[in-house]
Design a protein around this motif. Structure first.
Motif, PDB file in Angstrom:
ATOM      1  N   VAL A  97       2.922   6.181  -2.541  1.00 52.06           N
ATOM      2  CA  VAL A  97       4.073   7.025  -2.891  1.00 52.06           C
ATOM      3  C   VAL A  97       4.086   7.315  -4.386  1.00 52.06           C
ATOM      4  O   VAL A  97       4.324   8.455  -4.808  1.00 52.06           O
ATOM      5  CB  VAL A  97       5.398   6.369  -2.443  1.00 52.06           C
ATOM      6  CG1 VAL A  97       6.595   7.063  -3.053  1.00 52.06           C
ATOM      7  CG2 VAL A  97       5.502   6.382  -0.920  1.00 52.06           C
ATOM      8  N   LEU A  98       3.811   6.322  -5.205  1.00 56.70           N
ATOM      9  CA  LEU A  98       3.793   6.527  -6.647  1.00 56.70           C
ATOM     10  C   LEU A  98       2.694   7.510  -7.059  1.00 56.70           C
ATOM     11  O   LEU A  98       2.910   8.376  -7.918  1.00 56.70           O
ATOM     12  CB  LEU A  98       3.618   5.191  -7.378  1.00 56.70           C
ATOM     13  CG  LEU A  98       4.821   4.255  -7.319  1.00 56.70           C
ATOM     14  CD1 LEU A  98       4.448   2.875  -7.860  1.00 56.70           C
ATOM     15  CD2 LEU A  98       5.989   4.829  -8.091  1.00 56.70           C
ATOM     16  N   VAL A  99       1.521   7.394  -6.438  1.00 55.92           N
ATOM     17  CA  VAL A  99       0.433   8.333  -6.746  1.00 55.92           C
ATOM     18  C   VAL A  99       0.837   9.742  -6.319  1.00 55.92           C
ATOM     19  O   VAL A  99       0.642  10.711  -7.064  1.00 55.92           O
ATOM     20  CB  VAL A  99      -0.882   7.899  -6.060  1.00 55.92           C
ATOM     21  CG1 VAL A  99      -1.933   9.000  -6.139  1.00 55.92           C
ATOM     22  CG2 VAL A  99      -1.407   6.620  -6.691  1.00 55.92           C
ATOM     23  N   VAL A 118       4.550   2.798 -14.228  1.00 59.36           N
ATOM     24  CA  VAL A 118       4.860   1.964 -13.067  1.00 59.36           C
ATOM     25  C   VAL A 118       3.589   1.656 -12.276  1.00 59.36           C
ATOM     26  O   VAL A 118       3.397   0.521 -11.818  1.00 59.36           O
ATOM     27  CB  VAL A 118       5.928   2.644 -12.175  1.00 59.36           C
ATOM     28  CG1 VAL A 118       6.111   1.896 -10.870  1.00 59.36           C
ATOM     29  CG2 VAL A 118       7.255   2.733 -12.918  1.00 59.36           C
ATOM     30  N   LEU A 119       2.715   2.648 -12.114  1.00 58.47           N
ATOM     31  CA  LEU A 119       1.443   2.403 -11.426  1.00 58.47           C
ATOM     32  C   LEU A 119       0.600   1.360 -12.163  1.00 58.47           C
ATOM     33  O   LEU A 119       0.014   0.471 -11.549  1.00 58.47           O
ATOM     34  CB  LEU A 119       0.646   3.700 -11.283  1.00 58.47           C
ATOM     35  CG  LEU A 119       1.021   4.579 -10.113  1.00 58.47           C
ATOM     36  CD1 LEU A 119       0.434   5.980 -10.283  1.00 58.47           C
ATOM     37  CD2 LEU A 119       0.564   3.970  -8.804  1.00 58.47           C
ATOM     38  N   LEU A 168      -6.749   5.132  -3.561  1.00 59.93           N
ATOM     39  CA  LEU A 168      -7.461   6.129  -4.360  1.00 59.93           C
ATOM     40  C   LEU A 168      -8.616   6.740  -3.563  1.00 59.93           C
ATOM     41  O   LEU A 168      -8.858   7.950  -3.635  1.00 59.93           O
ATOM     42  CB  LEU A 168      -7.962   5.519  -5.660  1.00 59.93           C
ATOM     43  CG  LEU A 168      -6.864   5.127  -6.657  1.00 59.93           C
ATOM     44  CD1 LEU A 168      -7.466   4.396  -7.845  1.00 59.93           C
ATOM     45  CD2 LEU A 168      -6.069   6.327  -7.104  1.00 59.93           C
ATOM     46  N   GLY A 169      -9.309   5.924  -2.779  1.00 55.58           N
ATOM     47  CA  GLY A 169     -10.383   6.430  -1.930  1.00 55.58           C
ATOM     48  C   GLY A 169      -9.858   7.402  -0.879  1.00 55.58           C
ATOM     49  O   GLY A 169     -10.470   8.435  -0.602  1.00 55.58           O
ATOM     50  N   MET A 215       0.825  -1.180   0.000  1.00 54.44           N
ATOM     51  CA  MET A 215       0.000   0.000   0.000  1.00 54.44           C
ATOM     52  C   MET A 215       0.874   1.250   0.000  1.00 54.44           C
ATOM     53  O   MET A 215       0.549   2.225  -0.669  1.00 54.44           O
ATOM     54  CB  MET A 215      -0.925  -0.013   1.218  1.00 54.44           C
ATOM     55  CG  MET A 215      -1.911   1.083   1.167  1.00 54.44           C
ATOM     56  SD  MET A 215      -3.417   0.964   2.130  1.00 54.44           S
ATOM     57  CE  MET A 215      -2.998   0.119   3.580  1.00 54.44           C
ATOM     58  N   ALA A 216       1.969   1.218   0.741  1.00 54.73           N
ATOM     59  CA  ALA A 216       2.848   2.395   0.791  1.00 54.73           C
ATOM     60  C   ALA A 216       3.446   2.689  -0.579  1.00 54.73           C
ATOM     61  O   ALA A 216       3.523   3.849  -0.987  1.00 54.73           O
ATOM     62  CB  ALA A 216       3.951   2.172   1.817  1.00 54.73           C
TER      63      ALA A 216
END
Length: 108
Positions: A6-8, A49-50, A75-76, A1-2
């Protein structure tokens, strides 16, 4: 999840860089390479990457329900944060303005 979060965040930070330096008051600080080209390349790379992370989530984390909800939870959480920020900005603009100053004050 981290990793997903981080990518987002990195993708959104690159987008924010582009938007920030296109504002009239910051146009004099624009630099084609650092405020336009590199952020666009970063958005593309982080997006790829996402997508790879999301597409291969079962391979990386297994096929349990918790793995399936990781991207949706992240995303939520992002949407909730944006909604709360917009509500705060509308209901109490002075408190909203202080938020950025509190973060920046720690950098001095």
């Amino acid at each position: 999840m981290a990793t997903f979060s981080v990518l987002v965040n990195q993708t959104l930070s690159s987008l924010a860089t582009i938007v920030h330096f296109r504002r009239p008051e910051f146009r004099s600080e624009r630099n084609l390479w650092t405020t336009e080209i590199v952020p666009v390349l970063s958005i593309g790379a982080m997006g790829a990457v996402l997508w790879l992370l999301w597409a291969n989530l079962h391979t990386i984390g297994g096929s349990i329900i918790w793995v399936d909800i990781i991207p949706w939870f992240c995303l939520g959480w992002l949407v909730l944060g944006v909604v709360l920020a917009l509500v705060l900005r509308r209901r109490s603009p002075e408190k909203y303005e202080v938020l950025g100053r509190m973060v920046n004050a720690g950098l001095d």
